[in-house]
Design a protein around this motif. Structure first.
Motif, PDB file in Angstrom:
ATOM      1  N   THR A  37       0.914  -1.186   0.068  1.00 40.34           N
ATOM      2  CA  THR A  37       0.129   0.084  -0.092  1.00 40.34           C
ATOM      3  C   THR A  37       0.769   1.368  -0.105  1.00 40.34           C
ATOM      4  OG1 THR A  37      -0.113  -0.052   2.564  1.00 40.34           O
ATOM      5  CG2 THR A  37      -1.929  -1.187   1.058  1.00 40.34           C
ATOM      6  N   ALA A  38       2.105   0.966  -0.301  1.00 41.92           N
ATOM      7  CA  ALA A  38       3.041   2.235  -0.285  1.00 41.92           C
ATOM      8  C   ALA A  38       2.793   3.206  -1.330  1.00 41.92           C
ATOM      9  CB  ALA A  38       4.505   1.739  -0.354  1.00 41.92           C
ATOM     10  N   VAL A  39       2.834   4.353  -1.223  1.00 44.04           N
ATOM     11  CA  VAL A  39       2.922   5.209  -2.249  1.00 44.04           C
ATOM     12  C   VAL A  39       3.789   4.937  -3.410  1.00 44.04           C
ATOM     13  CG1 VAL A  39       3.124   7.878  -2.881  1.00 44.04           C
ATOM     14  CG2 VAL A  39       2.175   7.328  -0.729  1.00 44.04           C
ATOM     15  N   LYS A  40       3.287   5.119  -4.586  1.00 43.79           N
ATOM     16  CA  LYS A  40       4.344   4.862  -5.964  1.00 43.79           C
ATOM     17  C   LYS A  40       5.451   5.627  -5.637  1.00 43.79           C
ATOM     18  CE  LYS A  40       1.968   4.235  -9.676  1.00 43.79           C
ATOM     19  NZ  LYS A  40       1.319   4.541 -10.860  1.00 43.79           N
ATOM     20  N   GLY A  41       6.650   5.181  -5.891  1.00 47.11           N
ATOM     21  CA  GLY A  41       7.842   5.382  -5.813  1.00 47.11           C
ATOM     22  C   GLY A  41       8.219   6.624  -6.633  1.00 47.11           C
ATOM     23  N   GLU A  42       8.886   7.961  -6.226  1.00 44.79           N
ATOM     24  CA  GLU A  42       9.295   8.838  -7.049  1.00 44.79           C
ATOM     25  C   GLU A  42      10.632   8.456  -7.914  1.00 44.79           C
ATOM     26  OE1 GLU A  42       9.635  12.215  -4.613  1.00 44.79           O
ATOM     27  OE2 GLU A  42       7.528  12.645  -4.672  1.00 44.79           O
ATOM     28  N   ALA A  43      10.717   9.066  -9.223  1.00 40.80           N
ATOM     29  CA  ALA A  43      11.774   9.044  -9.892  1.00 40.80           C
ATOM     30  C   ALA A  43      13.241   9.251  -8.984  1.00 40.80           C
ATOM     31  CB  ALA A  43      11.696   9.861 -11.091  1.00 40.80           C
ATOM     32  N   PRO A  44      14.256   8.774  -9.234  1.00 45.85           N
ATOM     33  CA  PRO A  44      15.378   9.042  -8.544  1.00 45.85           C
ATOM     34  C   PRO A  44      16.032  10.563  -8.987  1.00 45.85           C
ATOM     35  CG  PRO A  44      16.212   7.605 -10.115  1.00 45.85           C
ATOM     36  CD  PRO A  44      14.697   7.712 -10.272  1.00 45.85           C
ATOM     37  N   VAL A  45      16.979  10.987  -8.144  1.00 50.80           N
ATOM     38  CA  VAL A  45      17.570  12.419  -8.514  1.00 50.80           C
ATOM     39  C   VAL A  45      19.000  11.751  -9.054  1.00 50.80           C
ATOM     40  CG1 VAL A  45      18.391  14.316  -7.439  1.00 50.80           C
ATOM     41  CG2 VAL A  45      16.224  13.588  -6.476  1.00 50.80           C
ATOM     42  N   ARG A  46      19.220  12.541 -10.207  1.00 48.03           N
ATOM     43  CA  ARG A  46      20.458  12.269 -11.033  1.00 48.03           C
ATOM     44  C   ARG A  46      21.567  13.344 -10.673  1.00 48.03           C
ATOM     45  NH1 ARG A  46      15.282  11.366 -13.253  1.00 48.03           N
ATOM     46  NH2 ARG A  46      15.255   9.295 -14.584  1.00 48.03           N
ATOM     47  N   PHE A  47      22.700  13.096 -10.752  1.00 48.28           N
ATOM     48  CA  PHE A  47      23.793  14.014 -10.836  1.00 48.28           C
ATOM     49  C   PHE A  47      24.593  14.102 -11.961  1.00 48.28           C
ATOM     50  CE2 PHE A  47      27.879  15.491  -9.963  1.00 48.28           C
ATOM     51  CZ  PHE A  47      27.893  16.784  -9.528  1.00 48.28           C
ATOM     52  N   ALA A  48      24.816  15.069 -12.654  1.00 47.00           N
ATOM     53  CA  ALA A  48      25.696  15.194 -13.689  1.00 47.00           C
ATOM     54  C   ALA A  48      26.581  16.510 -13.617  1.00 47.00           C
ATOM     55  CB  ALA A  48      25.001  15.272 -15.253  1.00 47.00           C
ATOM     56  N   ALA A  49      27.849  16.320 -13.695  1.00 44.99           N
ATOM     57  CA  ALA A  49      28.805  17.554 -14.107  1.00 44.99           C
ATOM     58  C   ALA A  49      29.498  17.595 -15.415  1.00 44.99           C
ATOM     59  CB  ALA A  49      29.994  17.260 -13.038  1.00 44.99           C
ATOM     60  N   LEU A  50      28.971  18.626 -15.982  1.00 45.92           N
ATOM     61  CA  LEU A  50      29.450  18.947 -17.621  1.00 45.92           C
ATOM     62  C   LEU A  50      30.840  20.087 -17.228  1.00 45.92           C
ATOM     63  CD1 LEU A  50      26.705  17.846 -17.877  1.00 45.92           C
ATOM     64  CD2 LEU A  50      26.621  19.121 -19.933  1.00 45.92           C
ATOM     65  N   PHE A  51      31.750  19.863 -18.029  1.00 48.06           N
ATOM     66  CA  PHE A  51      32.761  20.668 -17.894  1.00 48.06           C
ATOM     67  C   PHE A  51      33.257  21.106 -19.369  1.00 48.06           C
ATOM     68  CE2 PHE A  51      37.444  21.134 -18.189  1.00 48.06           C
ATOM     69  CZ  PHE A  51      37.769  21.861 -17.079  1.00 48.06           C
ATOM     70  N   SER A  52      33.743  22.200 -19.304  1.00 46.72           N
ATOM     71  CA  SER A  52      34.536  22.676 -20.679  1.00 46.72           C
ATOM     72  C   SER A  52      36.055  23.657 -19.999  1.00 46.72           C
ATOM     73  CB  SER A  52      33.757  23.619 -21.498  1.00 46.72           C
ATOM     74  OG  SER A  52      33.291  24.826 -21.009  1.00 46.72           O
ATOM     75  N   GLY A  53      36.859  23.461 -20.742  1.00 49.15           N
ATOM     76  CA  GLY A  53      38.049  24.084 -20.347  1.00 49.15           C
ATOM     77  C   GLY A  53      38.258  25.410 -20.958  1.00 49.15           C
ATOM     78  N   ASN A  54      39.286  26.091 -20.217  1.00 49.01           N
ATOM     79  CA  ASN A  54      39.941  27.409 -20.637  1.00 49.01           C
ATOM     80  C   ASN A  54      38.999  28.772 -20.494  1.00 49.01           C
ATOM     81  OD1 ASN A  54      41.952  26.159 -21.860  1.00 49.01           O
ATOM     82  ND2 ASN A  54      40.981  25.550 -23.519  1.00 49.01           N
ATOM     83  N   GLY A  55      37.906  28.333 -19.583  1.00 49.69           N
ATOM     84  CA  GLY A  55      37.082  29.471 -19.162  1.00 49.69           C
ATOM     85  C   GLY A  55      36.356  30.059 -20.311  1.00 49.69           C
ATOM     86  N   PHE A  56      35.883  31.588 -20.131  1.00 51.91           N
ATOM     87  CA  PHE A  56      34.915  32.063 -20.820  1.00 51.91           C
ATOM     88  C   PHE A  56      35.299  33.472 -21.159  1.00 51.91           C
ATOM     89  CE2 PHE A  56      32.630  28.874 -18.450  1.00 51.91           C
ATOM     90  CZ  PHE A  56      32.172  28.192 -19.421  1.00 51.91           C
ATOM     91  N   HIS A  57      34.842  34.495 -21.949  1.00 51.56           N
ATOM     92  CA  HIS A  57      34.620  35.653 -22.301  1.00 51.56           C
ATOM     93  C   HIS A  57      34.635  36.513 -21.178  1.00 51.56           C
ATOM     94  CE1 HIS A  57      34.639  39.475 -24.310  1.00 51.56           C
ATOM     95  NE2 HIS A  57      34.794  38.652 -25.368  1.00 51.56           N
ATOM     96  N   ARG A  58      35.740  37.143 -20.439  1.00 47.83           N
ATOM     97  CA  ARG A  58      35.886  38.130 -19.554  1.00 47.83           C
ATOM     98  C   ARG A  58      34.754  38.901 -19.196  1.00 47.83           C
ATOM     99  NH1 ARG A  58      40.354  39.219 -16.904  1.00 47.83           N
ATOM    100  NH2 ARG A  58      41.665  38.612 -18.361  1.00 47.83           N
ATOM    101  N   ASP A  59      34.086  39.520 -20.414  1.00 44.34           N
ATOM    102  CA  ASP A  59      33.038  40.586 -19.988  1.00 44.34           C
ATOM    103  C   ASP A  59      31.588  39.966 -20.083  1.00 44.34           C
ATOM    104  OD1 ASP A  59      35.168  42.455 -20.003  1.00 44.34           O
ATOM    105  OD2 ASP A  59      35.126  42.867 -22.019  1.00 44.34           O
ATOM    106  N   HIS A  60      31.325  38.788 -20.721  1.00 41.40           N
ATOM    107  CA  HIS A  60      30.096  38.235 -20.854  1.00 41.40           C
ATOM    108  C   HIS A  60      29.705  37.084 -20.283  1.00 41.40           C
ATOM    109  CE1 HIS A  60      30.185  41.293 -23.863  1.00 41.40           C
ATOM    110  NE2 HIS A  60      30.992  40.511 -24.881  1.00 41.40           N
ATOM    111  N   TRP A  61      30.559  36.738 -19.123  1.00 38.46           N
ATOM    112  CA  TRP A  61      30.133  35.844 -18.255  1.00 38.46           C
ATOM    113  C   TRP A  61      29.155  36.517 -17.112  1.00 38.46           C
ATOM    114  CZ3 TRP A  61      29.473  30.423 -18.236  1.00 38.46           C
ATOM    115  CH2 TRP A  61      29.042  29.780 -16.845  1.00 38.46           C
ATOM    116  N   TRP A  62      28.053  36.771 -16.761  1.00 37.18           N
ATOM    117  CA  TRP A  62      27.378  37.098 -15.642  1.00 37.18           C
ATOM    118  C   TRP A  62      25.971  36.745 -15.988  1.00 37.18           C
ATOM    119  CZ3 TRP A  62      23.517  40.930 -17.162  1.00 37.18           C
ATOM    120  CH2 TRP A  62      23.914  41.166 -18.507  1.00 37.18           C
TER     121      TRP A  62
END
Length: 434
Positions: A37-62
């Motif tokens: 009689t348990a409540v139907k299980g919820e979907a699991p919580v996932r984790f993803a880390a996406l990465f790109s190197g060398n940073g970004f444009h100094r004036d436009h990341w905000w």
């Protein structure tokens, strides 16, 4: 209880193939068993880390503001539709990364905060994704998925191994987690029990089982199952076509044409195709609950990728990062388009009252803010609500606060998954407001 509710079954099976299913209301998955009689299980919580190197444009990341009124800088424009479901985090840093002040010393511990061994040796620390995998990864077919779009570089640069620049996921202090850069092999790992049977389509192998399943599920689930199977077929077909184009990325080969036969399943030669395939595989992995943990390294730090698809073919990514040019902004936005693509695909997957994006924490970061190696305030964006555990639509600025360590963020995020540690990396306190 729904008349369509069947016994627990989360896999389609065929000869040499086991393919996990997406969330279906008719199936008892993620917690509820028949006769309870348990409540139907919820979907699991996932984790993803996406990465790109060398940073970004100094004036436009905000970013500034909140919710629908949040304003995003030009680099982040591809994420505009997700303003209410993102966190823009400013001012965090990784103390150990400041010691070397070079690409390798700033990347090899981006997900661990561990001190790095110099002199060409290899020693970092276990990364957050692998720590979560040790505790929770055994509940899925693949404990964690570690993907990349640029091969590892084993050389040494300014007294640090370039393997640090090539790996963000570490399963032990001396072992970077094996990186999968071949889409076909990543696909096989999710769906094949015997990789040697690769001459048969995954869908063809499980077709009979899928037909049996359709007879016992609701109309809406039949539609969802068809959409899912079609998406798998599309990825299969794109992998089959990948690598057939002649537009080369990255370094320039010594030969104009290959002097050996082309491998049947290789790395796509178009970087846009390669990244999209890896993004699709990440989404499929989460959609099927084949894994709940993934890292996707879109390129190396100190990257040699070129971008002919953007008309930016005259300079490798690393050198381009030292120029605050319109082409650099164009490449930055290209990377953010991949993040938006993942978010959009996850958001289209309904899982009960939430979407797969709502049930995920997708962190995107680089190991420096700009190409000038500024690691004093790292660029970090989080998308998804972590199963309702994250308050999004906010800009959080820690630059002038006493606790602004990346590892404090990781402690806070691990709390969302029920993993409560006294210390991780160089931090023993949580990040306020997360």
């Amino acid at each position: 209880m729904s008349a369509y509710l069947t016994t627990r079954r989360t896999m389609l099976r065929g000869l040499g193939v086991a393919m996990a299913l997406p969330w279906l209301e008719s199936l008892q998955v993620w917690g509820q068993e028949a006769g309870t009689t348990a409540v139907k299980g919820e979907a699991p919580v996932r984790f993803a880390a996406l990465f790109s190197g060398n940073g970004f444009h100094r004036d436009h990341w905000w970013a500034k503001g909140a919710g629908k009124s949040m304003e995003l800088g030009p680099v982040l424009k591809p994420l505009t539709e997700f303003r209410e479901r993102l966190l823009f985090i400013r001012g965090l840093y990784n103390e150990e990364a400041l010691k070397g002040n070079i690409h390798s010393s700033q990347t090899g511990n981006i997900l661990s905060g561990a001190p790095l061994e110099s002199g060409g040796g290899i020693r970092s620390g276990i990364s957050i994704d692998q720590l979560l995998a040790k505790h929770y990864g055994q509940t899925t077919k693949v404990p964690s998925l570690v993907l990349g779009c640029e091969k590892s570089n084993p050389s040494v640069h300014k007294n640090y191994s370039m393997l640090y620049s090539s790996h963000i996921s570490w399963s032990s202090p001396t072992t970077p987690t094996p990186l999968e850069v071949y889409p076909a092999l990543a696909f096989d790992r999710l769906f094949r029990q015997d990789a040697s049977k690769s001459d048969q389509s995954v869908l063809d192998a499980v077709l009979s089982d899928a037909k049996d399943l359709r007879r016992g599920i609701s109309r809406s689930d039949k539609q969802k199952l068809d959409e899912y199977l079609n998406s798998v077929r599309e990825v299969e077909q794109r992998i089959e076509r990948a690598g057939q184009r002649g537009e080369l990325q990255g370094w320039r080969p010594a030969l104009d044409k290959p002097n050996i036969p082309r491998p049947a399943d290789g790395i796509p030669q178009d970087i846009a195709d390669h990244m999209r395939l890896m993004c699709d595989i990440l989404v499929l992995a989460f959609q099927t609950d084949s894994t709940r943990l993934c890292t996707l390294k879109l390129n190396n730090d100190h990257s040699s990728l070129r971008f002919p698809n953007l008309g930016v073919d005259y300079m490798i990514h690393h050198l381009l990062s030292h120029q605050e040019s319109e082409d650099w902004l164009k490449v930055n936005q290209f990377f953010l388009e991949q993040v938006a693509y993942v978010a959009r695909k996850l958001d289209a997957i309904q899982e009960g009252s939430r979407t797969a994006l709502d049930n995920s924490i997708i962190m995107y970061c680089s190991s420096m803010l700009t190409g000038s190696h500024d690691a004093t305030k790292l660029p970090v964006v989080i998308l998804g609500r972590g199963g309702g555990k994250l308050e999004t639509g906010r800009v959080l600025d820690y630059l002038d606060k006493p606790n602004r360590k990346m590892c404090s963020l990781y402690l806070s995020l691990m709390d969302k998954y029920g993993l409560h540690l006294d210390q991780f990396g160089d931090s023993n306190e949580r990040l306020a407001e997360i």
